[in-house]
Design a protein around this motif. Structure first.
Motif, PDB file in Angstrom:
ATOM      1  N   HIS A 150      59.670  34.079  -3.801  1.00 38.47           N
ATOM      2  CA  HIS A 150      60.616  34.867  -4.590  1.00 38.47           C
ATOM      3  C   HIS A 150      61.683  35.451  -3.669  1.00 38.47           C
ATOM      4  O   HIS A 150      61.388  36.210  -2.734  1.00 38.47           O
ATOM      5  CB  HIS A 150      59.878  36.001  -5.304  1.00 38.47           C
ATOM      6  CG  HIS A 150      60.771  36.894  -6.098  1.00 38.47           C
ATOM      7  ND1 HIS A 150      61.487  36.469  -7.186  1.00 38.47           N
ATOM      8  CD2 HIS A 150      61.067  38.218  -5.951  1.00 38.47           C
ATOM      9  CE1 HIS A 150      62.181  37.472  -7.686  1.00 38.47           C
ATOM     10  NE2 HIS A 150      61.943  38.542  -6.945  1.00 38.47           N
ATOM     11  N   LEU A 157      58.848  39.969 -10.001  1.00 36.88           N
ATOM     12  CA  LEU A 157      57.912  38.949 -10.475  1.00 36.88           C
ATOM     13  C   LEU A 157      56.904  39.526 -11.460  1.00 36.88           C
ATOM     14  O   LEU A 157      56.437  38.835 -12.358  1.00 36.88           O
ATOM     15  CB  LEU A 157      57.156  38.331  -9.293  1.00 36.88           C
ATOM     16  CG  LEU A 157      57.950  37.398  -8.391  1.00 36.88           C
ATOM     17  CD1 LEU A 157      57.115  37.030  -7.171  1.00 36.88           C
ATOM     18  CD2 LEU A 157      58.372  36.143  -9.146  1.00 36.88           C
ATOM     19  N   HIS A 207      59.266  42.651  -5.470  1.00 37.88           N
ATOM     20  CA  HIS A 207      58.260  41.790  -6.090  1.00 37.88           C
ATOM     21  C   HIS A 207      57.566  42.462  -7.281  1.00 37.88           C
ATOM     22  O   HIS A 207      57.261  41.807  -8.271  1.00 37.88           O
ATOM     23  CB  HIS A 207      57.196  41.395  -5.055  1.00 37.88           C
ATOM     24  CG  HIS A 207      57.765  40.752  -3.836  1.00 37.88           C
ATOM     25  ND1 HIS A 207      57.903  41.424  -2.632  1.00 37.88           N
ATOM     26  CD2 HIS A 207      58.243  39.501  -3.630  1.00 37.88           C
ATOM     27  CE1 HIS A 207      58.435  40.617  -1.738  1.00 37.88           C
ATOM     28  NE2 HIS A 207      58.645  39.438  -2.317  1.00 37.88           N
TER      29      HIS A 207
END
Length: 279
Positions: A150, A157, A207
């Motif tokens: 990512h 995410l 994230h």
């Protein structure tokens, strides 16, 4: 001389002599009776008859029937009922039912059917035996590889949605074993301006996001958060506050959650690019 003797005799009489029968026959006796009438104490008038009466509201004594009724009313409170009942883990059916109840007032039957989410978009729900870290490891065993790939800014995410800023901080602390080196961002309104969060999302790769539905909605509206790269949306479903309320039991939060789902979450779930979890 007789008068002097009479005065002398009167002065030397013992107490009580004036009330003798001899003294009571003459004028002196009449004077004595008048003196006794004048010096006799006048009985005081009763204060109860003279003082104005005051009215006091006396609280009626609680009877056994009233006490029983009070206890019955208290048992009807949700906190009392929940305190005595065993906790049950949330299920995808619970979320589907809440959505149907919420949207039924302003949607047609066809539109309600379109809101139904496929079973494939739901992850395994927490059975109340997991910590947050162990639950996330179970639903996302390949997290390390996923976060390494990512690199897109203004996105995350995984989103974890809870009911308050304090609860969000608790969740962040409890997921240390899972997150590892992942970049985590607080997505709530307390002491943090939305503009500051937008700038942070623009500058670095994040994230994990943990926060409240209201602030996440605002970040999406202002273009600071893009949901397309989102892979996991986890609800802090089973946790209860001091009043034993779950996040979805609070009307304001429930409303914000469903408004957030309409901002692209439904379409992502139907395309099977996004999975939903109930912790």
């Amino acid at each position: 001389m007789a008068d002097d003797l009479g005065d002398e005799w009167w002065e030397h009489q013992p107490a009580g002599a004036a009330s003798s029968p001899e003294a009571s026959d003459g004028e002196g006796g009449g004077d004595t009776e008048m003196m006794q009438q004048e010096t006799a104490p006048v009985p005081a008038l009763s204060k109860k008859t003279k003082q104005p009466k005051e009215c006091f509201l006396i609280k009626p004594k609680e009877t056994s029937e009233d006490a029983t009724k009070t206890r019955k009313r208290r048992k009807k409170k949700i906190t009392d009922v929940l305190a005595k009942s065993e906790p049950k883990p949330g299920t995808p059916e619970d979320l589907q039912k809440l959505m149907k109840d919420y949207f039924s007032s302003n949607r047609s039957v066809i539109e309600l059917e379109e809101l139904n989410l496929p079973d494939s978009c739901f992850l395994k729900a927490n059975d109340l035996t997991h910590s947050l870290s162990s639950y996330l490891k179970e639903i996302c065993p390949k997290w390390v590889k996923l976060r390494k790939n990512h690199s897109e800014k203004k996105s995350v995410l995984m989103l974890i949605i809870c009911g308050s800023a304090i609860r969000a901080l608790e969740l962040i602390r409890s997921m240390t074993a899972f997150r590892g080196d992942s970049k985590v961002m607080k997505l709530f309104a307390k002491h943090i301006k939305v503009q500051e969060q937008v700038k942070l999302l623009e500058k670095r790769v994040v994230h994990l996001g943990v926060g409240t539905p209201g602030r996440i909605k605002e970040l999406i509206k202002q273009g600071g958060l893009n949901l397309n790269p989102l892979k996991f949306l986890v609800f802090d479903w089973n946790w209860r506050d001091q009043k034993l309320r779950r996040m979805m039991d609070i009307p304001e939060i429930r409303k914000e959650v469903f408004e957030l789902l309409e901002m692209g979450v439904f379409s992502l779930c139907k395309s099977e690019s996004l999975k939903l979890g109930l912790f």
